[in-house]
Design an enzyme around this catalytic site. Sequence first.
Site, PDB file in Angstrom:
ATOM      1  N   ARG A  87       9.348  -7.337  -6.069  1.00 60.46           N
ATOM      2  CA  ARG A  87       9.755  -6.101  -6.746  1.00 60.46           C
ATOM      3  C   ARG A  87      10.883  -5.404  -5.984  1.00 60.46           C
ATOM      4  NH1 ARG A  87       4.585  -2.752  -6.956  1.00 60.46           N
ATOM      5  NH2 ARG A  87       5.881  -1.190  -7.967  1.00 60.46           N
ATOM      6  N   ARG A 111      -1.068   2.239  -1.173  1.00 59.07           N
ATOM      7  CA  ARG A 111      -1.287   2.747  -2.527  1.00 59.07           C
ATOM      8  C   ARG A 111      -2.158   1.781  -3.327  1.00 59.07           C
ATOM      9  NH1 ARG A 111       3.923   4.145  -6.137  1.00 59.07           N
ATOM     10  NH2 ARG A 111       3.840   1.971  -6.769  1.00 59.07           N
ATOM     11  N   LYS A 163       9.299   8.529  -5.431  1.00 57.07           N
ATOM     12  CA  LYS A 163       9.860   9.191  -6.616  1.00 57.07           C
ATOM     13  C   LYS A 163       8.801   9.977  -7.389  1.00 57.07           C
ATOM     14  CE  LYS A 163      11.369   5.349  -8.379  1.00 57.07           C
ATOM     15  NZ  LYS A 163      10.910   4.392  -7.369  1.00 57.07           N
ATOM     16  N   ARG A 193      18.351   1.510 -15.187  1.00 56.25           N
ATOM     17  CA  ARG A 193      18.111   0.427 -14.231  1.00 56.25           C
ATOM     18  C   ARG A 193      19.289  -0.526 -14.109  1.00 56.25           C
ATOM     19  NH1 ARG A 193      12.359  -0.630 -12.929  1.00 56.25           N
ATOM     20  NH2 ARG A 193      11.156   0.922 -14.043  1.00 56.25           N
ATOM     21  N   ARG A 237      -3.909  -1.073  -8.867  1.00 56.26           N
ATOM     22  CA  ARG A 237      -2.775  -1.792  -9.457  1.00 56.26           C
ATOM     23  C   ARG A 237      -2.563  -3.095  -8.696  1.00 56.26           C
ATOM     24  NH1 ARG A 237       2.368   2.050 -10.157  1.00 56.26           N
ATOM     25  NH2 ARG A 237       3.266  -0.030 -10.247  1.00 56.26           N
TER      26      ARG A 237
END
Length: 191
Positions: A146, A128, A14, A89, A134
């Site tokens: 998640r 990533r 996204k 969401r 992160r």
Amino acid sequence: MLNLVLFGPPGAGKGTQSQHLIEKYGLIHLSTGDLLRNEILQGTELGLEAKKLMDAGMLVPDEVVIGMISNKLDANRDAEGFIFDGFPRTVAQAEALDSLLKSKDSAITVMIALEVNDDELEHRLLLRGKGSGRPDDANPEVIRRRIKEYNDKTAPVAGFYKAQNKFTSISGIGSIHDIFDSISAVIADKA
């Protein structure tokens, strides 16, 4: 006005596709996380309320997030349109967003869902995580949680937009360019 909900699980692409959409269509990127941080930084009434809740470990209520989105829409009245990223969401949030947009004589044009299988998502997020720093992108267990959270709680929002004939699903696997071409074709058809 082009109002696009870019939808998909963590790692679907996204963020990457949003940048291309902004460049091609002149859209304003509305990330709820960015909005929250900005309102807090500016010390607005909504930002102070959100910070108090976040500091207490609580979720920011939908009304506060909708208020922040409303402020952003009002501040960009001449925009070509908006990309909604990270919102809605839930179906309740989608209903609230529709009401807000209707009050401003606007509406969601299309929701585009990037479909990527769970194994590919995990692979992308781990890659990533190596460069992003992160922690939520570096732990396979957290990644799976998640993705499950998305599948359980967020995916039902697609049904809300399907009922309005505003939902389109495309493959999020392939080259960035090919995926963007697919998104652009959907926009050309719906806008």
